[in-house]
Design an enzyme around this catalytic site. Structure first.
Site, PDB file in Angstrom:
ATOM      1  N   MET A 186      -6.004  -2.672  -5.542  1.00  0.00           N
ATOM      2  CA  MET A 186      -6.067  -2.600  -4.147  1.00  0.00           C
ATOM      3  C   MET A 186      -5.664  -1.287  -3.652  1.00  0.00           C
ATOM      4  O   MET A 186      -4.871  -0.593  -4.275  1.00  0.00           O
ATOM      5  CB  MET A 186      -4.952  -3.686  -3.758  1.00  0.00           C
ATOM      6  CG  MET A 186      -5.407  -5.230  -3.254  1.00  0.00           C
ATOM      7  SD  MET A 186      -4.178  -6.278  -2.692  1.00  0.00           S
ATOM      8  CE  MET A 186      -5.161  -7.627  -2.362  1.00  0.00           C
TER       9      MET A 186
ATOM     10  N   GLN B  28      -2.164  -9.511  -7.506  1.00  0.00           N
ATOM     11  CA  GLN B  28      -1.290  -8.386  -7.671  1.00  0.00           C
ATOM     12  C   GLN B  28      -0.260  -8.210  -6.570  1.00  0.00           C
ATOM     13  O   GLN B  28       0.704  -7.576  -6.780  1.00  0.00           O
ATOM     14  CB  GLN B  28      -2.023  -6.849  -7.646  1.00  0.00           C
ATOM     15  CG  GLN B  28      -3.048  -6.559  -6.417  1.00  0.00           C
ATOM     16  CD  GLN B  28      -4.220  -5.816  -6.507  1.00  0.00           C
ATOM     17  OE1 GLN B  28      -3.920  -4.740  -7.229  1.00  0.00           O
ATOM     18  NE2 GLN B  28      -5.151  -6.094  -6.481  1.00  0.00           N
TER      19      GLN B  28
ATOM     20  N   TYR C  40      -6.069 -10.685  -5.736  1.00  0.00           N
ATOM     21  CA  TYR C  40      -4.678 -11.402  -4.654  1.00  0.00           C
ATOM     22  C   TYR C  40      -3.358 -11.375  -5.643  1.00  0.00           C
ATOM     23  O   TYR C  40      -2.457 -11.489  -5.310  1.00  0.00           O
ATOM     24  CB  TYR C  40      -4.920 -12.551  -4.056  1.00  0.00           C
ATOM     25  CG  TYR C  40      -5.914 -12.310  -2.857  1.00  0.00           C
ATOM     26  CD1 TYR C  40      -5.330 -11.773  -1.768  1.00  0.00           C
ATOM     27  CD2 TYR C  40      -7.337 -12.292  -2.915  1.00  0.00           C
ATOM     28  CE1 TYR C  40      -6.319 -11.413  -0.601  1.00  0.00           C
ATOM     29  CE2 TYR C  40      -8.069 -12.019  -1.940  1.00  0.00           C
ATOM     30  CZ  TYR C  40      -7.518 -11.500  -0.838  1.00  0.00           C
ATOM     31  OH  TYR C  40      -8.494 -11.102   0.298  1.00  0.00           O
TER      32      TYR C  40
ATOM     33  N   ASP D  38       0.950  -1.348   0.090  1.00  0.00           N
ATOM     34  CA  ASP D  38      -0.064  -0.022   0.072  1.00  0.00           C
ATOM     35  C   ASP D  38       0.988   1.278  -0.008  1.00  0.00           C
ATOM     36  O   ASP D  38       0.197   2.277  -0.457  1.00  0.00           O
ATOM     37  CB  ASP D  38      -1.159  -0.038   1.201  1.00  0.00           C
ATOM     38  CG  ASP D  38      -1.805  -1.075   1.146  1.00  0.00           C
ATOM     39  OD1 ASP D  38      -2.249  -1.292   0.009  1.00  0.00           O
ATOM     40  OD2 ASP D  38      -2.311  -1.719   2.187  1.00  0.00           O
TER      41      ASP D  38
ATOM     42  N   GLU E   5     -10.064   0.112  -4.933  1.00  0.00           N
ATOM     43  CA  GLU E   5     -11.075  -0.637  -4.122  1.00  0.00           C
ATOM     44  C   GLU E   5     -11.738   0.377  -2.951  1.00  0.00           C
ATOM     45  O   GLU E   5     -12.831   0.213  -2.408  1.00  0.00           O
ATOM     46  CB  GLU E   5     -10.750  -1.873  -3.632  1.00  0.00           C
ATOM     47  CG  GLU E   5      -9.470  -1.865  -2.771  1.00  0.00           C
ATOM     48  CD  GLU E   5      -8.865  -3.171  -2.093  1.00  0.00           C
ATOM     49  OE1 GLU E   5      -9.214  -4.200  -2.565  1.00  0.00           O
ATOM     50  OE2 GLU E   5      -7.976  -2.964  -1.237  1.00  0.00           O
TER      51      GLU E   5
END
Lengths: 406, 406
Positions: A181, A298, A296, A139, A238
């Site tokens: 994500m 990625q 998932y 992230d 997302e």
């Protein structure tokens, strides 16, 4: 005299493509020092600590460690448990029992918070403990870091995906929505911008959690781009939220899953992409609308990795051990950008990092809130690593028509 | 004397990672022969033919052709139009007008059918035309072929995805459902089996369109695997059907999109994965259940390619031109496996291939209908190409517990 005792390594939070580089960095470096008598790995993070589920990594071959370093996802497995004070007390008791004097916890901002609490436990009873939070998260949302290990490789996946999507959508036209994500920070989604090579390449629109998401504005944007290009490719996080700060996904699903950190489960479902696609179809009357949720893939896709990310992930592990050993360091290891492109590592106070979230700087987001800026492109490029494939179009001239008069 | 005239290349159907290798093979080979006076490319397949939208590929640089060959998806773009007799007549008129004497149509079984009809048009009026269907499809569903160009690379994506998923799910546990492309043939989904390295690796269950899908049997299978491994990883084809032959996705969605070939749109939505995940959650009471729909990533992801697939895709283009030029050949080029592992190419009658679908042989599917056999593993391995990364686990010994007595 150097502090003598065992070393413990654990991982928390979601896997990344390079977390095992960090693991290998810590193991190989710690095995060099006689005072670090053993190097243990906790299975499933803090759960493995309270259950005393340890692997003796002193007895792992260097050769296999190098193989594991190249393998994505955490070889020690992970946990989503967020320890409270009682849990941290249990952790500390196990550290004491095993004479663990060096504890390296690889993770994001929630893991940093665990490090903070366990460190306070040790201080209370004057137990000499070197405890370092070692950063990782796709992230890229840890403050005081230029970026975090794991981000470059996951971002590279997003770039490669959108490069392919550009070519795929160009071949058959229509609207494409790729859901990426990123709960609070749009760094992953923003990476998609690097897929743009030719002037009309996508993504034509990028929606980030840092900006309020309005369905009306979204549909107007899509219509404008579709009218201009005959197609529209969209990257959407997302974690996009409405004006009230409510995640768009929460406005439509009742069966929301909440984890131990109070986070709503966003991945593992195609719901948000489907919702946006339905709106584009119904409201704009465009027939070919597709959405993919990268999910998932990625963060764990094998053999999609940034060499810069690998290198830095290895170094944060190595440097964490060196700082603990040579400098009696405690805290959170951070990555600082020192040049274009070079980095160095610095220990920050763990309380400065813990449970805080960094988001995309305003200078990285365009004024309309639907794309990124050149400042972001400059920021991310080195993180993606070398050898990124560049797609090519045909450039042959058109043939004059013989039958039709256009 | 060799037939003299122009060459036309077009593509139909979905993109693949290596279709531009075939394009480059045809262009570079045809430019060697003086009788092949020009080499044209039709933009958007048969649509580009009737609209006379041609690129003059005689004037494309060899260097750029090699760059394009490495680029996934169709550089000439594609079409989903299925020409009827009238449309084929229009195609033929354009071919005549431009003195096109060699027509290479790269595509799947629907494209083969177009080649068949246009070929008949030419015969009717004694227009001398070499017309060859050149195979491509990630679905691997062309009869008389050992396999088709595009399959190996797309299958490699599926393998790399499940290798990563194995590591990801192992780290955090739970049930994972990966939805893979494949309407009638399960070849793509079956490829996931190659991700199994360690004995308890997933996918633990594989559901193919070749076998009837029963929700009750599915839930019983998942429960058994979850009880055994503490996790369950599932590969499921988007095309799975119930006992009546109705696609599972059609049993739940009303707004189904139908294309020109009468096919229901299966991709571009996460609906089927979400349905199965909800069932596992609700009926088996497992809390961490995730599903990903691999979607368009699996056929266009940049830099995920089988070198064997690249090589063969180039050769089918080259051989098609050679067969048309040296052997006055017409028909459908096919790939034959001649050894372990070697191939050769043969021209089949296009009417033998057209509009027919090959599915997984019974010997490739296990008795329970929920996994593949070793015969399939042997079949697919060479197609995936070389250099496939192999994930590695830690193998260090456990540390004896000091506090707990287990």
């Amino acid at each position: 005299m150097m502090l003598k005792g065992k070393v413990l390594i654990a991982q928390g939070g979601g896997p990344t493509a390079v977390i095992n580089q960090t693991l290998a960095g810590i193991v190989l470096e710690s095995r060099k020092y006689g005072e670090m008598t053993r190097t243990y790995g906790a299975i499933h993070g803090v759960e493995g600590i309270v259950n005393e589920d340890f692997l003796d990594l002193t007895q792992e071959t260097s050769h296999n460690l190098e193989q594991v370093a190249m393998t994505p996802s955490s070889a020690l497995w992970s946990t989503r448990i967020k320890p409270d004070s009682k849990y941290c007390h249990e952790i500390f008791q196990v550290l004491q029992a095993h004479d663990i004097r060096y504890f390296f916890y690889i993770g994001g901002n929630d893991s940093a918070d665990t490090v903070r609490i366990v460190g306070e436990e040790a201080k209370k009873v004057n137990y000499d403990l070197r405890i370092i939070h070692v950063p990782k998260t796709i992230d890229n949302d840890l403050i005081l870091n230029d970026h975090t290990p794991g981000y470059g490789s996951a971002a590279r996946f997003v770039v490669q995906a959108f490069m392919g999507i550009n070519l795929d959508v160009r071949a058959l036209k229509g609207v494409y929505i790729g859901v990426v994500m990123g709960r609070h920070a749009g760094f992953m989604t923003a990476a998609s911008a690097i897929a743009q090579k030719y002037p009309d390449d996508g993504p034509h629109l990028i929606y980030l959690p840092e900006r309020e998401f309005s369905m009306e504005k979204f549909l107007a944007d899509v219509k404008q781009m579709y009218d201009r290009h005959g197609m529209c490719i969209i990257a959407v996080s997302e974690g996009i939220c409405d004006a009230g700060g409510v995640p768009i996904i929460a406005t439509m699903r009742k069966d929301l899953e909440i984890d131990a950190h109070g986070n709503v489960s966003l991945s593992g479902t195609g719901a948000i992409g489907d919702l946006l696609a339905q709106q584009v179809k119904a409201r704009l009357g465009i027939s070919r609308v597709r959405s993919d949720t990268f999910g998932y893939l990625q963060r764990s896709f094998v053999d999609c990795v940034s060499d810069i990310d690998q290198h830095e992930a290895r170094e944060v592990g190595e440097r964490a051990v060196q700082m603990a050993y040579w400098n009696n360091g405690n805290g959170s290891l951070t990555i600082q950008r020192t040049g274009n492109y070079s980095v160095d590592y610095r220990l920050a106070g763990v309380e400065e990092i813990a449970a805080k979230t960094r988001v995309m700087a305003d200078e990285y987001i365009n004024k309309e809130g639907n794309h990124v800026t050149d400042a972001f492109r400059l920021y991310i490029r080195p993180l993606l690593g070398s050898g990124l494939q560049i797609p090519s179009h045909l450039r042959a001239p058109r043939v004059p028509k013989l039958l039709s008069n256009e």
